[in-house]
Design a protein around this motif. Structure first.
Motif, PDB file in Angstrom:
ATOM      1  N   ASN A 102       0.859  -1.180   0.000  1.00 39.54           N
ATOM      2  CA  ASN A 102       0.000   0.000   0.000  1.00 39.54           C
ATOM      3  C   ASN A 102       0.893   1.228   0.000  1.00 39.54           C
ATOM      4  O   ASN A 102       1.768   1.368   0.868  1.00 39.54           O
ATOM      5  CB  ASN A 102      -0.919   0.002   1.226  1.00 39.54           C
ATOM      6  CG  ASN A 102      -2.008   1.064   1.125  1.00 39.54           C
ATOM      7  OD1 ASN A 102      -1.731   2.249   0.980  1.00 39.54           O
ATOM      8  ND2 ASN A 102      -3.256   0.631   1.205  1.00 39.54           N
ATOM      9  N   SER A 103       0.659   2.099  -0.995  1.00 36.21           N
ATOM     10  CA  SER A 103       1.550   3.255  -1.138  1.00 36.21           C
ATOM     11  C   SER A 103       1.442   4.225   0.028  1.00 36.21           C
ATOM     12  O   SER A 103       2.347   5.037   0.236  1.00 36.21           O
ATOM     13  CB  SER A 103       1.236   3.990  -2.445  1.00 36.21           C
ATOM     14  OG  SER A 103      -0.105   4.435  -2.459  1.00 36.21           O
ATOM     15  N   LEU A 104       0.355   4.155   0.813  1.00 44.41           N
ATOM     16  CA  LEU A 104       0.242   5.020   1.994  1.00 44.41           C
ATOM     17  C   LEU A 104       1.121   4.523   3.136  1.00 44.41           C
ATOM     18  O   LEU A 104       1.453   5.298   4.047  1.00 44.41           O
ATOM     19  CB  LEU A 104      -1.210   5.091   2.455  1.00 44.41           C
ATOM     20  CG  LEU A 104      -2.199   5.702   1.455  1.00 44.41           C
ATOM     21  CD1 LEU A 104      -3.613   5.679   2.033  1.00 44.41           C
ATOM     22  CD2 LEU A 104      -1.802   7.125   1.086  1.00 44.41           C
ATOM     23  N   TYR A 105       1.475   3.248   3.111  1.00 47.07           N
ATOM     24  CA  TYR A 105       2.322   2.654   4.146  1.00 47.07           C
ATOM     25  C   TYR A 105       3.467   1.897   3.468  1.00 47.07           C
ATOM     26  O   TYR A 105       3.502   0.656   3.464  1.00 47.07           O
ATOM     27  CB  TYR A 105       1.518   1.716   5.045  1.00 47.07           C
ATOM     28  CG  TYR A 105       0.265   2.344   5.600  1.00 47.07           C
ATOM     29  CD1 TYR A 105       0.315   3.183   6.710  1.00 47.07           C
ATOM     30  CD2 TYR A 105      -0.974   2.120   4.985  1.00 47.07           C
ATOM     31  CE1 TYR A 105      -0.837   3.770   7.208  1.00 47.07           C
ATOM     32  CE2 TYR A 105      -2.117   2.700   5.479  1.00 47.07           C
ATOM     33  CZ  TYR A 105      -2.049   3.526   6.589  1.00 47.07           C
ATOM     34  OH  TYR A 105      -3.190   4.110   7.067  1.00 47.07           O
ATOM     35  N   PRO A 106       4.405   2.602   2.858  1.00 47.25           N
ATOM     36  CA  PRO A 106       5.436   1.921   2.053  1.00 47.25           C
ATOM     37  C   PRO A 106       6.354   1.023   2.873  1.00 47.25           C
ATOM     38  O   PRO A 106       6.873   0.039   2.353  1.00 47.25           O
ATOM     39  CB  PRO A 106       6.211   3.087   1.435  1.00 47.25           C
ATOM     40  CG  PRO A 106       5.944   4.248   2.332  1.00 47.25           C
ATOM     41  CD  PRO A 106       4.560   4.058   2.872  1.00 47.25           C
ATOM     42  N   LYS A 107       6.546   1.306   4.151  1.00 46.87           N
ATOM     43  CA  LYS A 107       7.445   0.490   4.964  1.00 46.87           C
ATOM     44  C   LYS A 107       6.789  -0.812   5.428  1.00 46.87           C
ATOM     45  O   LYS A 107       7.483  -1.707   5.926  1.00 46.87           O
ATOM     46  CB  LYS A 107       7.921   1.288   6.173  1.00 46.87           C
ATOM     47  CG  LYS A 107       8.786   2.488   5.802  1.00 46.87           C
ATOM     48  CD  LYS A 107       9.285   3.201   7.043  1.00 46.87           C
ATOM     49  CE  LYS A 107      10.167   4.397   6.669  1.00 46.87           C
ATOM     50  NZ  LYS A 107      10.669   5.107   7.880  1.00 46.87           N
ATOM     51  N   ALA A 108       5.474  -0.924   5.261  1.00 50.49           N
ATOM     52  CA  ALA A 108       4.773  -2.119   5.732  1.00 50.49           C
ATOM     53  C   ALA A 108       4.623  -3.171   4.650  1.00 50.49           C
ATOM     54  O   ALA A 108       3.919  -4.162   4.855  1.00 50.49           O
ATOM     55  CB  ALA A 108       3.394  -1.731   6.271  1.00 50.49           C
ATOM     56  N   ARG A 109       5.234  -2.977   3.494  1.00 52.52           N
ATOM     57  CA  ARG A 109       5.073  -3.951   2.416  1.00 52.52           C
ATOM     58  C   ARG A 109       5.810  -5.248   2.757  1.00 52.52           C
ATOM     59  O   ARG A 109       6.860  -5.237   3.403  1.00 52.52           O
ATOM     60  CB  ARG A 109       5.591  -3.368   1.096  1.00 52.52           C
ATOM     61  CG  ARG A 109       7.071  -3.090   1.046  1.00 52.52           C
ATOM     62  CD  ARG A 109       7.474  -2.565  -0.331  1.00 52.52           C
ATOM     63  NE  ARG A 109       8.894  -2.303  -0.413  1.00 52.52           N
ATOM     64  CZ  ARG A 109       9.467  -1.146  -0.141  1.00 52.52           C
ATOM     65  NH1 ARG A 109       8.718  -0.112   0.252  1.00 52.52           N
ATOM     66  NH2 ARG A 109      10.774  -0.984  -0.245  1.00 52.52           N
ATOM     67  N   HIS A 110       5.254  -6.361   2.297  1.00 50.01           N
ATOM     68  CA  HIS A 110       5.860  -7.664   2.533  1.00 50.01           C
ATOM     69  C   HIS A 110       5.413  -8.625   1.442  1.00 50.01           C
ATOM     70  O   HIS A 110       4.373  -8.431   0.803  1.00 50.01           O
ATOM     71  CB  HIS A 110       5.489  -8.222   3.915  1.00 50.01           C
ATOM     72  CG  HIS A 110       4.015  -8.366   4.113  1.00 50.01           C
ATOM     73  ND1 HIS A 110       3.209  -7.302   4.497  1.00 50.01           N
ATOM     74  CD2 HIS A 110       3.183  -9.446   3.986  1.00 50.01           C
ATOM     75  CE1 HIS A 110       1.951  -7.713   4.602  1.00 50.01           C
ATOM     76  NE2 HIS A 110       1.911  -9.000   4.289  1.00 50.01           N
TER      77      HIS A 110
END
Length: 312
Positions: free
Chosen positions: A60-68
Motif C-alpha cells: 500500500n503506497s500510503l504505508y510503504p514500509k509495511a510492504r511484505h
C-alpha cells in the motif's frame, strides 16, 4: 661446356578471401535495429517485469514500509473478490457485445461500400471518421451531446415526437457505454472486411452468376467463406483493444452502476485505494488475457499472408 639448370621458384598459393559467414551477415543486418530493440525493451518489458514483481507483494503506497511478500495471494484476491469478479464479467460482456455488433454493422457497411455508386468516396470517408476521433473526445460527445437528459440530441428527438425523456446513462449504463464503443469501432471492422471483399476472385463470382446463383447464394457460399479469416481477424483485434478500454467507462459512467471493467478496477485499486500489489496483479491478468488473444490474432494474420502468397 657445362649446362646449368635453374630450379623452379616455389610459388605460394594466394588464398581467396573467405565470404562472411551466414551468422555474421545476419548480425550485420540486425545491428541497425538493436537501438530500437533496446528502447522497446526498456519502455515495455522492464515496466511489465516491475509490475509482475510488485504483484507478489502486499504493498500500500500510503504505508510503504509495511510492504511484505505474499506470493500469489493478490491473484487469489482478484479471482475471489466479488467486486473484482464482477469487473471481469463486465469486461467479458462489454467486449463480446461490442465486437459482435461492430462486426455485423461493419459487414453491412462493407457490403454497401463494395458496390459502385456516386459519392462512394465521400461516404467511405464519413464512415471512417468515428474511428479517427480521440477516444476520450468520443466518450464526451456521447455523454453530453447525445445522452444528456436536458439538452441531448436523443431526448430532443423524442421530445419532438412526443416520447419520454429518459436518463440514458442512469437507466441503461452498460448499454450506453457499449453504444459509444460500437460507434467508434464499427469503421475499424468495416475497413478489414472491405479489404477482404475487394480481394475476392471476381471471375469465380461472375461464373456463379452466369450459372444462375442469386445474390444470397453468392454471399452464403462464396463471400462468407472467403471472409471467415477477416472476420476472425477483426474479432481478435477488436477484442485486444476493447478488453483494455478505459476511456469510455471512465468518461461516461465513472465506473458506477455496474459498468466498472477490469482496467477501471485496476485504476481504482491503484489511484484510489493505493493498493499497488492488488492493482498490479489485476493488470498482469489483463496483459496475460491480451497476449492470449494476440497469439490467435497473429496466427490468423500469418494464415492470411500465406493465402495471399499462394495466390500470387
Amino acid at each position: 661446356m657445362t649446362a646449368t639448370t635453374t630450379a623452379p621458384l616455389a610459388t605460394t598459393p594466394v588464398r581467396a578471401a573467405r565470404p562472411p559467414s551466414g551468422r555474421l551477415r545476419a548480425w550485420a543486418t540486425r545491428a541497425p535495429l538493436l537501438p530500437a530493440l533496446i528502447f522497446m525493451i526498456a519502455v515495455t518489458q522492464l515496466p511489465f517485469v516491475a509490475t509482475l514483481v510488485i504483484s507478489f507483494f502486499d504493498w500500500n503506497s500510503l504505508y510503504p514500509k509495511a510492504r511484505h511478500f505474499t506470493g500469489l495471494s493478490n491473484y487469489s484476491d482478484v479471482l475471489t473478490d466479488p467486486d473484482l469478479r464482477h469487473s471481469v464479467w463486465t469486461t467479458i460482456l462489454l467486449t463480446a457485445a461490442v465486437v459482435l455488433v461492430s462486426l455485423l454493422l461493419g459487414l453491412a457497411l462493407a457490403l454497401l461500400l463494395d458496390r459502385r455508386f456516386r459519392g462512394r468516396g465521400v461516404v467511405r470517408t464519413l464512415l471512417i471518421a468515428p474511428f479517427l476521433v480521440v477516444p476520450v473526445a468520443a466518450a464526451l460527445l456521447w455523454k453530453h451531446v447525445l445522452y444528456n437528459p436536458e439538452y441531448g440530441l436523443l431526448n430532443g428527438l423524442l421530445h419532438y415526437v412526443g416520447g419520454p425523456q429518459p436518463d440514458w446513462i442512469s437507466n441503461t449504463p452498460l448499454l450506453a457505454v457499449e453504444a459509444s464503443l460500437v460507434w467508434q469501432w464499427t469503421p475499424f471492422m468495416m475497413l478489414i472486411l472491405l479489404a477482404g471483399l475487394q480481394s475476392r476472385d471476381q471471375q469465380q463470382i461472375e461464373a456463379a452468376r452466369v450459372d444462375g446463383a442469386s445474390d444470397w447464394q453468392v454471399f452464403r457460399h462464396l463471400t462468407l467463406p472467403h471472409l471467415r479469416r477477416y472476420l476472425e481477424l477483426g474479432a481478435l483485434l477488436g477484442s485486444i483493444y476493447i478488453v483494455q478500454n478505459f476511456d469510455a467507462v471512465f468518461t461516461i459512467t465513472s465506473g458506477g452502476l455496474g459498468t466498472a471493467n477490469l482496467p477501471y478496477t485496476v485504476y481504482q485499486s491503484f489511484y484510489q485505494a493505493h493498493e499497488n500489489g492488488l492493482a498490479s496483479a489485476a493488470g498482469v491478468l489483463v496483459v496475460i488475457g491480451s497476449i492470449i488473444i494476440a497469439t490467435f490474432a497473429l496466427r490468423v494474420v500469418s494464415s492470411l499472408f500465406r493465402e495471399e502468397v499462394s495466390r500470387a
